[in-house]
Design a protein around this motif. Structure first.
Motif, PDB file in Angstrom:
ATOM      1  N   THR A 139      10.823   5.484  -0.981  1.00 25.03           N
ATOM      2  CA  THR A 139       9.942   6.079  -2.135  1.00 25.03           C
ATOM      3  C   THR A 139       8.435   6.108  -1.834  1.00 25.03           C
ATOM      4  OG1 THR A 139       9.770   4.191  -3.566  1.00 25.03           O
ATOM      5  CG2 THR A 139      11.871   5.769  -3.571  1.00 25.03           C
ATOM      6  N   ARG A 140       7.718   6.661  -2.636  1.00 20.88           N
ATOM      7  CA  ARG A 140       6.295   6.667  -2.669  1.00 20.88           C
ATOM      8  C   ARG A 140       5.961   5.349  -3.043  1.00 20.88           C
ATOM      9  NH1 ARG A 140       3.945  12.602  -4.345  1.00 20.88           N
ATOM     10  NH2 ARG A 140       5.082  13.668  -2.337  1.00 20.88           N
TER      11      ARG A 140
ATOM     12  N   ILE B 256       5.786   2.823  -0.270  1.00 21.24           N
ATOM     13  CA  ILE B 256       4.446   3.062   0.538  1.00 21.24           C
ATOM     14  C   ILE B 256       3.382   2.523  -0.067  1.00 21.24           C
ATOM     15  CG2 ILE B 256       3.008   4.911   1.495  1.00 21.24           C
ATOM     16  CD1 ILE B 256       5.622   6.729   1.915  1.00 21.24           C
ATOM     17  N   PHE B 257       3.088   2.758  -1.321  1.00 15.59           N
ATOM     18  CA  PHE B 257       1.951   2.399  -2.153  1.00 15.59           C
ATOM     19  C   PHE B 257       2.033   0.727  -2.058  1.00 15.59           C
ATOM     20  CE2 PHE B 257      -0.152   1.335  -6.162  1.00 15.59           C
ATOM     21  CZ  PHE B 257      -1.166   2.060  -5.980  1.00 15.59           C
TER      22      PHE B 257
ATOM     23  N   SER C  84       2.035  -1.363  -8.532  1.00 16.22           N
ATOM     24  CA  SER C  84       3.365  -0.896  -7.721  1.00 16.22           C
ATOM     25  C   SER C  84       4.502  -1.704  -8.535  1.00 16.22           C
ATOM     26  CB  SER C  84       3.358  -1.400  -6.422  1.00 16.22           C
ATOM     27  OG  SER C  84       3.416  -2.536  -6.283  1.00 16.22           O
TER      28      SER C  84
END
Length: 102
Positions: free
Chosen positions: A51-52, A55-56, A98
């Protein structure tokens, strides 16, 4: 263990001894190596990201630990890069943000 007393400065030797140990070149190089290993973990998290948010979080870890590795390496050489604290703080902020992203 004695508590630090501001008026008499008792207990200050404990922190001084700690910082004398941490500021040794060999200790700083070990810390830099350890931070590099954690930065590799951040890169691996990006590689495995689904998921993003992953990545974050991985980018935050990568930024945080690479900048800490650089801070420790520079301090082992007797140098300081004060602007590097900005990268450390941004990495920490990315990790904290996050946690709340889902």
């Amino acid at each position: 263990m004695p508590v630090y007393n501001r008026k008499t400065h008792e207990g200050r030797w404990q922190m001084d001894a700690f910082w004398q140990f941490v500021n040794k070149r060999s200790v700083r190089l070990v810390l830099a190596t350890f931070c590099m290993c954690l930065a590799i973990q951040g890169g691996y998290r990006i590689y495995l990201a689904q998921t993003r948010v992953d990545i974050f979080r991985g980018a935050g870890e990568l930024l945080l630990w690479l900048s800490w590795a650089l801070v420790n390496y520079l301090r082992s050489e007797g140098k300081v890069a004060p602007k590097l604290n900005i990268a450390v703080n941004v990495g920490i902020a990315m990790l904290v943000v996050s946690w709340f992203m889902k």
